[in-house]
Design an enzyme around this catalytic site. Structure first.
Site, mmCIF file in Angstrom:
data_model
loop_
_atom_site.group_PDB
_atom_site.id
_atom_site.type_symbol
_atom_site.label_atom_id
_atom_site.label_comp_id
_atom_site.label_asym_id
_atom_site.label_seq_id
_atom_site.Cartn_x
_atom_site.Cartn_y
_atom_site.Cartn_z
ATOM 1 N N CYS A 62 0.720 -1.117 0.022
ATOM 2 C CA CYS A 62 -0.032 0.140 -0.005
ATOM 3 C C CYS A 62 1.057 1.199 0.093
ATOM 4 C CB CYS A 62 -0.994 -0.134 1.054
ATOM 5 S SG CYS A 62 -0.041 0.194 2.958
ATOM 6 N N CYS A 105 3.388 1.365 2.849
ATOM 7 C CA CYS A 105 4.771 0.752 2.634
ATOM 8 C C CYS A 105 5.465 1.529 1.623
ATOM 9 C CB CYS A 105 4.361 -0.685 1.866
ATOM 10 S SG CYS A 105 3.436 -1.808 2.751
ATOM 11 N N ASP A 122 36.782 -12.119 -39.260
ATOM 12 C CA ASP A 122 37.830 -12.115 -38.235
ATOM 13 C C ASP A 122 38.733 -13.823 -38.403
ATOM 14 O OD1 ASP A 122 39.206 -12.000 -35.611
ATOM 15 O OD2 ASP A 122 37.608 -13.402 -34.891
ATOM 16 N N ASP A 124 33.803 -12.673 -33.911
ATOM 17 C CA ASP A 124 33.271 -13.246 -32.691
ATOM 18 C C ASP A 124 33.631 -12.713 -31.225
ATOM 19 O OD1 ASP A 124 36.017 -14.286 -32.885
ATOM 20 O OD2 ASP A 124 35.263 -15.904 -31.436
ATOM 21 N N ASP A 175 36.301 -7.497 -31.734
ATOM 22 C CA ASP A 175 35.453 -7.510 -33.159
ATOM 23 C C ASP A 175 34.030 -6.430 -33.020
ATOM 24 O OD1 ASP A 175 37.303 -9.016 -34.499
ATOM 25 O OD2 ASP A 175 36.231 -10.585 -33.601
#
Length: 729
Positions: free
Chosen positions: A41, A44, A444, A625, A629
């Protein structure tokens, strides 16, 4: 890290009353988030916010009762754990939330929101069409009016919910003084509803509520297809930032303490334990170890680091503890600079204009002008406002960009499904269009055209005793070359022998006792062997005779040679880039038939290389990867990364290769060209449709209902043409 309450769920007088909801105002600079499962509520909310803002390091805190979470803007150095402890002491349960995960969840929620609006529009359209059938079948007078009013009662709330995205975007564009595709869409919907209400109020024969709903349904279908294609994309710059180490071990006057990385300053001494990433750029002042630099340079093999050697943020310490003296912290570190490179490259690529966007620039103003002219012409000729509005609405509906809106996402979805079956995942909505323009491919090396897992090439040249000793010594190390020896020995069913006093010398290798002799496996220079050839190798000292050299070679990825041959047949140039040394790069290039390559390239060098090609007018496909890169992947016209790549590389790429085989890259290029061809065909279909249909609407021969049916037919034709991709090849 999580924290849970030591006492029971919060209890307060306010919880006994009805919950008081509030509008959540997100904090744009929120750095931390906590889940609050036991709040109920307004009381709170106040208690949690007051507890948090009482902390000197908290600038602001905002609780969302519906989602039961709190977003916190905190000063650097404040941890989620200490804030969770504050909430726990206030009597509530608290758990730390991942901000990046919340961002991804919000992206997914946007796609679900469109799908929900699509479902509502479709359901409402079906119901209104059922009522329209009764009118078409001959219902008259009061019965017809009743059906029209029921249709209005269904249509108005359905459109108020379902068409919100178009209304919001159109209003935002008009406020900014420009036109977009949503402006004619909104006008068509509003005019169809307005003329329908007018007709219903005057007890007219025709109402077009079903036209407005059908229009909304088809347009939302296009938006959902587009959102589905975009939902997989995340920012590579955010992924790079996520790799930063949040905490570090600072050494001061012989005492080691854990501190936030943000608290480190130039000159601080920082301990990097085995298995940990370096939190700062620095110089080694104590210790010797091997370091994995693949994240920043792409080098396949670890390198030795000892006193006086530099170490960069993000590099992984593998074997022994190291103490660094910080030479760069915060935004000055190499990892931050790499993230900046990626962010700049991504922003450049995001300026790419899709075919649909280019068509929309001409289409949107043309639709408005045509509808306005039709309205004014009929008003001047007939003097009948009702007829003029009907014709203007029919023109807007019949020219409404449903087919144009579906032209790209329908093809993209069909092509994405085809490529997914071949092992490729399309992440970006414009990736296929950009891929079709590719005229040069940059690869790559390590982990991309090769598997990144070395293989012993002369294993069978060793004697059975040498193989057994190498196997036993290699099992005591996690070094990549040791793991390659273990793999070769296990596949060869090498006999297992027991060693004593097996130890690993950080940065050098392993040694043990066998038959009262010292046996060693490791760096050739450590064992006393000189190697003039620059190849991957390790030495084995059996205690008897001359040491033996084991040579290693990284294996090409399956389909790599076939892909290079296919690209050569298509006269597409290929270039190999790598951070590795010259010799292994040259060997890989020769093995795969690649004549153009460059070695010892840092991340910034790769970005500059790709940018230079772009400045020359080339459309670059980058396949990579590694973390090194990511800048080049983002700078390229379009990019692909393997599924085994780092998160940052996958995030920077447009397409993910799901399997090991590289050959699907050639399929991607062919499919992209086919998809672009289908998109252009769809635009031609939409153009021919407008050439035929628009004069009929302007001449008053098409009511808004007939216009909606014609618009639906063109959309269906475009979708069926897109599906032809799935059945090819």
């Amino acid at each position: 890290m999580t924290a849970t309450a030591t006492n029971g769920p919060a209890s307060c007088p306010g919880c006994l009353a009805a919950p008081a909801e509030r509008v959540d105002v997100p904090l744009p600079d929120a750095q931390l988030a906590l889940s609050l499962p036991t709040i109920h509520c307004q009381a709170c909310i106040s208690k949690v916010e007051n507890s948090l803002t009482a902390h000197s390091g908290v600038r602001a805190a905002r609780v969302n009762l519906t989602r039961k979470r709190v977003m916190i803007d905190a000063a650097p150095g404040v941890t989620a754990q200490e804030l969770a402890d504050l909430v726990i002491s206030a009597g509530f349960e608290a758990h730390e939330l991942d901000i990046a995960a919340l961002s991804q969840t919000q992206t997914d929620a946007a796609s679900r929101d469109i799908l929900m609006r699509l479902a509502v529009a479709g359901f409402a359209a079906m119901n209104v069409m059922l009522l329209s059938v009764a009118v078409w079948s001959g219902a008259t007078d009061a019965t017809r009016d009743m059906f029209h009013w029921i249709s209005a009662a269904i249509t108005l709330p359905a459109l108020a919910f379902s068409a919100q995205p178009f209304f919001r975007n159109a209003w935002a564009a008009l406020r900014a003084g420009r036109l977009n595709m949503d402006v004619p869409i909104t006008l068509a919907i509003v005019l169809a509803v307005a003329t329908s209400l007018w007709e219903t109020g005057l007890s007219g024969k025709h109402a077009y509520f079903d036209a407005a709903l059908t229009l909304t349904f088809f347009l939302l279908a296009g938006r959902w297809l587009d959102a589905r294609a975009r939902s997989a994309a995340r920012s590579a710059a955010e992924e790079l930032t996520a790799l930063e180490v949040p905490r570090a071990f600072r050494v001061h006057m012989g005492q080691t303490s854990e501190v936030a990385v943000s608290a480190l300053r130039l000159g601080d001494h920082v301990m990097v334990r085995p298995g940990a990433r370096a939190p700062v750029d620095g110089v080694v002042i104590e210790g010797t170890s091997e370091v994995d630099r693949s994240a920043l340079t792409g080098e396949a093999m670890p390198v030795m680091r000892t006193v006086g050697d530099p170490m960069s943020t993000g590099e992984v310490n593998l074997t022994g503890p190291l103490t660094l003296e910080a030479t760069a912290v915060g935004t000055d570190t190499s990892l931050h600079q790499l993230a900046a490179l990626v962010a700049v490259a991504e922003s450049g690529r995001s300026r790419y204009t899709s075919l649909a966007d280019r068509a929309a620039k001409l289409y949107a103003p043309g639709v408005h002008i045509l509808s306005a002219l039709a309205f004014l012409g009929w008003l001047l000729w007939s003097g009948d406002m009702r007829v003029s509005l009907n014709i203007a609405a029919a023109v807007l509906i019949i020219t409404c960009p449903c087919a144009l809106g579906l032209a790209v996402p329908a093809v993209t979805t069909a092509a994405s499904g085809r490529l997914f079956r071949k092992g490729l995942l399309i992440k970006n909505a414009t990736a296929l269009e950009r891929l079709a323009e590719v005229d040069i491919v940059v690869f790559d090396k390590t982990g991309t055209v090769t598997l990144g897992t070395p293989r012993a090439t002369n294993w069978r040249d060793l004697t059975p005793r040498q193989r057994s000793l190498a196997y036993a010594l290699a099992r005591g190390s996690s070094h990549p070359l040791s793991q390659a020896i273990v793999s070769a020995a296990q596949s060869d069913e090498t006999a297992h022998i027991v060693l004593s006093d097996l130890t690993e010398q950080p940065g050098y290798g392993t040694q043990a006792q066998y038959a009262e002799k010292t046996v060693r496996l490791g760096r050739p220079e450590w064992i006393g062997v000189s190697t003039e050839v620059e190849v991957l190798c390790t030495a084995l000292d059996t205690g008897d005779g001359a040491p033996a050299l084991l040579h290693f070679q990284d294996r090409p990825r399956p389909g790599a040679a076939e892909l290079m041959a296919a690209l050569n047949r298509q006269s597409i140039p290929v270039i190999l880039l790598s951070g590795d040394r010259q010799t292994p790069v040259a060997q890989t290039a020769a093995q795969l038939g690649m004549s153009d390559f460059a070695a010892e390239m840092l991340p910034a060098d790769k970005v500059a290389f790709v940018q230079r090609l772009t400045d020359e007018g080339r459309h670059v496909l980058m396949v990579g990867d590694g973390l090194n890169d990511t800048g080049a992947l983002a700078a390229a016209h379009v990019s692909i990364s393997p599924a085994q790549a780092l998160d940052a590389a996958r995030a920077a790429s447009d397409i993910v290769l799901l399997g090991q085989d590289l050959m699907p890259v050639a399929d991607a290029l062919a499919t992209a060209r086919m998809a672009t061809k289908r998109i252009r065909e769809n635009f031609r279909i939409a153009t021919v449709y407008n050439i035929v249909a628009v004069p009929l609407a302007v001449a008053g021969l098409a009511t808004p209902l007939i216009a909606a049916l014609a618009m639906s037919t063109s959309s269906l034709t475009v979708s069926l043409n897109a599906l032809r991709i799935r059945g090819r090849g």
